[in-house]
Write a protein that holds these residues in place. Structure first.
Motif, PDB file in Angstrom:
ATOM      1  N   ILE A 126     -19.051  19.599 -52.678  1.00 57.62           N
ATOM      2  CA  ILE A 126     -20.233  19.063 -52.225  1.00 57.62           C
ATOM      3  C   ILE A 126     -20.241  19.126 -50.331  1.00 57.62           C
ATOM      4  CG2 ILE A 126     -21.687  17.133 -52.091  1.00 57.62           C
ATOM      5  CD1 ILE A 126     -21.456  17.997 -54.783  1.00 57.62           C
ATOM      6  N   GLY A 128     -20.249  18.420 -46.993  1.00 61.69           N
ATOM      7  CA  GLY A 128     -19.940  17.127 -46.489  1.00 61.69           C
ATOM      8  C   GLY A 128     -19.346  15.998 -47.000  1.00 61.69           C
ATOM      9  N   GLY A 129     -19.165  16.312 -48.350  1.00 63.48           N
ATOM     10  CA  GLY A 129     -18.359  15.543 -49.150  1.00 63.48           C
ATOM     11  C   GLY A 129     -16.963  14.879 -48.980  1.00 63.48           C
ATOM     12  N   GLY A 130     -16.374  15.847 -48.029  1.00 61.16           N
ATOM     13  CA  GLY A 130     -14.879  15.728 -47.587  1.00 61.16           C
ATOM     14  C   GLY A 130     -14.628  14.589 -46.422  1.00 61.16           C
ATOM     15  N   PRO A 132     -16.159  11.775 -45.578  1.00 59.01           N
ATOM     16  CA  PRO A 132     -15.994  10.259 -45.616  1.00 59.01           C
ATOM     17  C   PRO A 132     -14.480  10.017 -46.344  1.00 59.01           C
ATOM     18  CG  PRO A 132     -18.073  10.654 -46.612  1.00 59.01           C
ATOM     19  CD  PRO A 132     -17.397  12.065 -46.280  1.00 59.01           C
ATOM     20  N   LEU A 133     -14.154  10.998 -47.220  1.00 65.04           N
ATOM     21  CA  LEU A 133     -12.836  10.923 -47.960  1.00 65.04           C
ATOM     22  C   LEU A 133     -11.737  10.881 -46.906  1.00 65.04           C
ATOM     23  CD1 LEU A 133     -11.658  11.030 -51.025  1.00 65.04           C
ATOM     24  CD2 LEU A 133     -11.428  13.303 -50.386  1.00 65.04           C
ATOM     25  N   THR A 135     -11.931  10.156 -43.765  1.00 65.19           N
ATOM     26  CA  THR A 135     -11.986   8.943 -43.015  1.00 65.19           C
ATOM     27  C   THR A 135     -11.403   7.922 -43.475  1.00 65.19           C
ATOM     28  OG1 THR A 135     -14.055   9.838 -41.977  1.00 65.19           O
ATOM     29  CG2 THR A 135     -13.752   7.429 -41.974  1.00 65.19           C
ATOM     30  N   GLY A 162     -25.927  13.601 -43.962  1.00 64.84           N
ATOM     31  CA  GLY A 162     -25.554  12.066 -43.420  1.00 64.84           C
ATOM     32  C   GLY A 162     -24.105  11.901 -43.377  1.00 64.84           C
ATOM     33  N   ALA A 163     -23.333  12.516 -44.226  1.00 62.21           N
ATOM     34  CA  ALA A 163     -21.829  12.141 -44.382  1.00 62.21           C
ATOM     35  C   ALA A 163     -21.132  12.373 -43.116  1.00 62.21           C
ATOM     36  CB  ALA A 163     -21.487  13.067 -45.726  1.00 62.21           C
ATOM     37  N   GLU A 166     -22.295   9.532 -40.618  1.00 62.38           N
ATOM     38  CA  GLU A 166     -21.705   8.301 -40.809  1.00 62.38           C
ATOM     39  C   GLU A 166     -20.075   8.168 -40.610  1.00 62.38           C
ATOM     40  OE1 GLU A 166     -22.979   6.837 -44.764  1.00 62.38           O
ATOM     41  OE2 GLU A 166     -24.942   7.500 -44.388  1.00 62.38           O
ATOM     42  N   ASN A 169     -19.330   8.141 -36.875  1.00 56.98           N
ATOM     43  CA  ASN A 169     -19.353   6.731 -36.191  1.00 56.98           C
ATOM     44  C   ASN A 169     -18.214   5.881 -36.938  1.00 56.98           C
ATOM     45  OD1 ASN A 169     -20.822   4.582 -35.169  1.00 56.98           O
ATOM     46  ND2 ASN A 169     -21.112   3.839 -37.297  1.00 56.98           N
ATOM     47  N   LEU A 170     -17.778   5.720 -38.217  1.00 48.89           N
ATOM     48  CA  LEU A 170     -16.677   5.208 -38.635  1.00 48.89           C
ATOM     49  C   LEU A 170     -15.538   5.405 -37.919  1.00 48.89           C
ATOM     50  CD1 LEU A 170     -17.539   4.953 -42.631  1.00 48.89           C
ATOM     51  CD2 LEU A 170     -17.645   3.157 -40.955  1.00 48.89           C
TER      52      LEU A 170
ATOM     53  N   LEU B  60     -23.011   5.621 -48.033  1.00 50.48           N
ATOM     54  CA  LEU B  60     -22.167   6.928 -48.207  1.00 50.48           C
ATOM     55  C   LEU B  60     -20.880   6.970 -47.494  1.00 50.48           C
ATOM     56  CD1 LEU B  60     -22.510   9.823 -49.867  1.00 50.48           C
ATOM     57  CD2 LEU B  60     -23.192  10.404 -47.627  1.00 50.48           C
ATOM     58  N   GLY B  64     -17.374   5.984 -49.282  1.00 45.09           N
ATOM     59  CA  GLY B  64     -16.552   7.257 -49.198  1.00 45.09           C
ATOM     60  C   GLY B  64     -15.267   6.950 -48.557  1.00 45.09           C
ATOM     61  N   GLY B  68     -11.484   7.341 -49.962  1.00 41.55           N
ATOM     62  CA  GLY B  68     -10.265   7.799 -49.340  1.00 41.55           C
ATOM     63  C   GLY B  68      -9.080   7.058 -49.118  1.00 41.55           C
ATOM     64  N   GLN B  92     -20.698   9.994 -53.313  1.00 37.26           N
ATOM     65  CA  GLN B  92     -19.317   9.864 -53.435  1.00 37.26           C
ATOM     66  C   GLN B  92     -18.783   9.079 -54.491  1.00 37.26           C
ATOM     67  OE1 GLN B  92     -16.840  10.263 -50.937  1.00 37.26           O
ATOM     68  NE2 GLN B  92     -18.328  11.823 -49.915  1.00 37.26           N
TER      69      GLN B  92
END
Lengths: 334, 327
Positions: A126, A128-130, A132-133, A135, A162-163, A166, A169-170, B60, B64, B68, B92
């Protein structure tokens, strides 16, 4: 500076052993993936197959800059990262065959290569899916007081998600030990960067989140290694996340289904003139650190490794359909 | 001991945070604000900002990140303020949390707990009144729970945290102030069984979350008409406890499912199908269901009430099954 001096190959300012190791990995990936394309034609490999050919310097340089216990989150174009990380070519090829001996037991395929021991957390398909993971992996590391870095690879297309925003930022807000490795190959499938983004300066986007940024020539494995090394050192020291843009190019189509009608053949040929393997080989030869004979030996060894990988995959076993339901839940006993 | 549903959740979270240093709570307004439903009030001061982690409005991103962090050895409890906002994190939850174990050939588990409030009843209109439990219950790899009693609010978090796989927790927003008697058995809560909350011999009412208490009210009214309604609190929406459902239906020979979700593609539809598959020849009447009307939730109070399952509509459905008219 005269034009003659400009044309001279750039020096290789790193230890020769490392340069040769990176050359070897780029050749291994190239030969491996050329064979994958053949095997796709023979219908040995099915599903989606995304080749990294042309972009090898990025994954190789970046992975060599990581410690073996750092974590990696990659995309669906991740054969190169897996090979550079040291996952056996046979296990990767068996995965693409869908065999039980594959590095994801045949459940993932080309897009979902995993290896817990190598701390390779996929193979995420996906876009961008990786991020947030990764992070979150970095958050866990920081909360546990460790010094391991997390590296996440993604294409420039993911920057529209968006991922991406986001996660930037995080990671910056919480000063997390994560390096964002953006492989900018100019096309999100068939859509050029300038046709999809109002701001095409990717570093500017990351910098807007107060993330440290760097840019590297993605066709030069030494430049990729140095940029990645500096980024990893920085996050390991607790200075917060770093975003690195690698400017690269894929020679092949997006996937085996892509007729590649959206870009000029002359553009592809122009990039090929500056190919990552050719680039490093020339420089090492001009410094007397590599002979043609040694290069041919590296290439022959890579081809032998691919032959063995294919044989391993061919001899692999098909998982029993009786086990279809396994690994959905941890305790699920079929 | 009398306790509110909110206090039961609070105590469960407190236990988890106090007993396991890997556990942390992350979400919107869980810290300084004290939780949008005041469940984590005082935690920020007690456990500090690292473990009671306020997140930006990035569902999201922080869901996510929780996934993780779970992969990285922590035991995160991620609070998404409401199911309505969880749609922003759906990718996610579905594409990462639920699939990682399988896609990796069993190498990576994701021990994350994701809590969210759900449901309607407070005139919050169309965008803040969803019940999408069925969306999550559709996905292999997830465990989905809906504590409806104070026992389960108190007891289900510990097994959820002990699970090596992702668990989604639905807390019906109308239940937070509900008071109940905490039984001595609350610590025996599991993540696999439904529970008969009230025995009865004439019809089985199957409900979860907020509708459990509507079914209980309906059962009370039916009792006054001499009809014994058995009420099943599903507790766990994935996996469904078929055995408890079928044992009851085989006894009562009639079933009505009470589900706050929209009728089409609902959990009620799934349960009806399972009864058809497993207990068809034990039935004396077609299985019935009381679901939310298929309209976006209206703001006006009388319209919202009309859109939702109510004890009256459950009673009416039962009487129709029995061929009786309302008294």
């Amino acid at each position: 500076m005269t034009s003659h001096e400009t044309a001279a190959p750039k020096p290789v300012p790193i230890e020769t052993g490392l340069a040769l190791a990176m050359l070897r990995d780029m050749v291994r990936i190239r030969r491996f993936e050329e064979r994958c394309a053949d095997l796709y034609g023979q219908q040995k490999i099915r599903g989606f197959l995304h080749l990294y050919i042309g972009e090898e310097a990025v994954g190789v340089g970046a992975v060599h800059a990581l410690a073996t216990d750092d974590s990696i989150v990659a995309t669906y174009r991740e054969h190169g990262h897996a090979l550079a990380r040291g996952i056996a070519a046979g296990a990767i090829m068996a995965e693409m065959y869908g065999k039980l001996e594959g590095c994801s037991r045949g459940r993932g395929g080309s897009m979902h290569l995993f290896d817990a021991k190598a701390r390779l957390y996929g193979g995420n398909a996906i876009v961008g899916g990786g991020l947030p993971l990764a992070t979150g992996l970095a958050l866990a590391e920081k909360m546990q007081g460790g010094r391991r870095a997390t590296a996440v690879f993604f294409g420039e297309g993911a920057v529209a998600e968006g991922a991406f925003h986001e996660s930037m930022n995080l990671a910056a807000l919480w000063k997390l030990p994560v390096v964002f490795f953006c492989e900018n190959n100019l096309y999100a499938m068939g859509t050029a960067l300038a046709r999809s983004e109002s701001q095409t300066d990717l570093c500017a986007k990351a910098a807007s989140y107060d993330v440290t940024t760097a840019r590297a020539d993605g066709m030069d494995v030494v430049a990729c290694y140095e940029a990645a090394r500096d980024a990893v050192n920085r996050v390991r020291d607790g200075a917060g996340p770093v975003f690195v843009e690698f400017q690269t190019y894929r020679y092949r189509a997006h996937s085996m289904f892509d007729p590649d009608l959206y870009r000029d053949k002359a553009e592809i040929e122009a990039w090929k003139k500056n190919g990552p393997i050719h680039n490093l080989t020339n420089r090492l030869k001009s410094e007397g650190k590599l002979t043609e004979q040694t290069f041919l030996a590296i290439d022959a060894e890579a081809q032998r490794e691919v032959d063995l990988a294919v044989a391993f995959a061919e001899e692999g076993t098909w998982e029993s359909v009786d086990d279809l339901a396994r690994d959905v839940h941890t305790q699920a006993a079929p | 001991m009398k306790i509110t549903y909110r206090e039961a959740l609070r105590q469960a979270l407190h236990d988890a945070l106090a007993c396991d240093p890997r556990v942390f709570l992350m979400g919107e307004d869980v810290g300084k604000y004290g939780g949008s439903y005041a469940v984590s009030k005082g935690f920020f001061e007690e456990f500090g900002p690292e473990r009671i982690r306020d997140a930006p409005l990035s569902e999201l991103g922080f869901v996510g990140a929780g996934i993780g962090a779970a992969l990285g050895g922590m035991r995160p409890i991620v609070e998404v303020m409401t199911v309505n906002f969880s749609l922003l994190a759906l990718d996610q939850i579905v594409n990462t949390a639920a699939l990682y174990r399988h896609m990796s050939g069993g190498q990576f588990s994701v021990p994350v707990v994701i809590r969210m409030s759900t449901g309607a009843g407070r005139q919050l209109a169309a965008q803040h009144s969803h019940s999408f439990e069925n969306w999550y219950a559709h996905v292999p790899g997830l465990t989905v729970i809906a504590p409806a009693t104070v026992d389960d609010a108190r007891g289900m978090l510990a097994p959820a945290l002990a699970s090596p796989d992702p668990v989604i927790v639905f807390e019906h927003a109308m239940l937070y102030p509900m008071e109940g008697e905490l039984s001595p058995n609350w610590a025996k809560a599991d993540l696999c069984s439904a529970r008969v909350l009230r025995p009865g011999g004439d019809v089985t009412l199957i409900a979860y979350g907020g509708t459990v208490w509507k079914a209980m009210a309906a059962a009370e009214r039916l009792a006054s008409q001499g009809i014994g309604a058995e009420v099943i609190d599903l507790r766990v929406l994935r996996p469904l406890d078929d055995a408890t459902i079928m044992a009851s239906v085989r006894r009562t020979r009639r079933a009505v499912i009470v589900d706050e979700g929209w009728r089409s593609g609902s959990l009620a539809a799934e349960i009806m199908a399972r009864i058809m598959e497993q207990a068809f020849y034990d039935l004396d009447a077609p299985v019935a269901r009381v679901c939310s009307a298929e309209v976006p939730m209206p703001y006006a109070k009388h319209l919202e009430e009309a859109a939702l399952p109510q004890p009256e509509s459950v009673v009416a459905a039962v009487l129709q099954l029995l061929g009786k008219t309302a008294q």
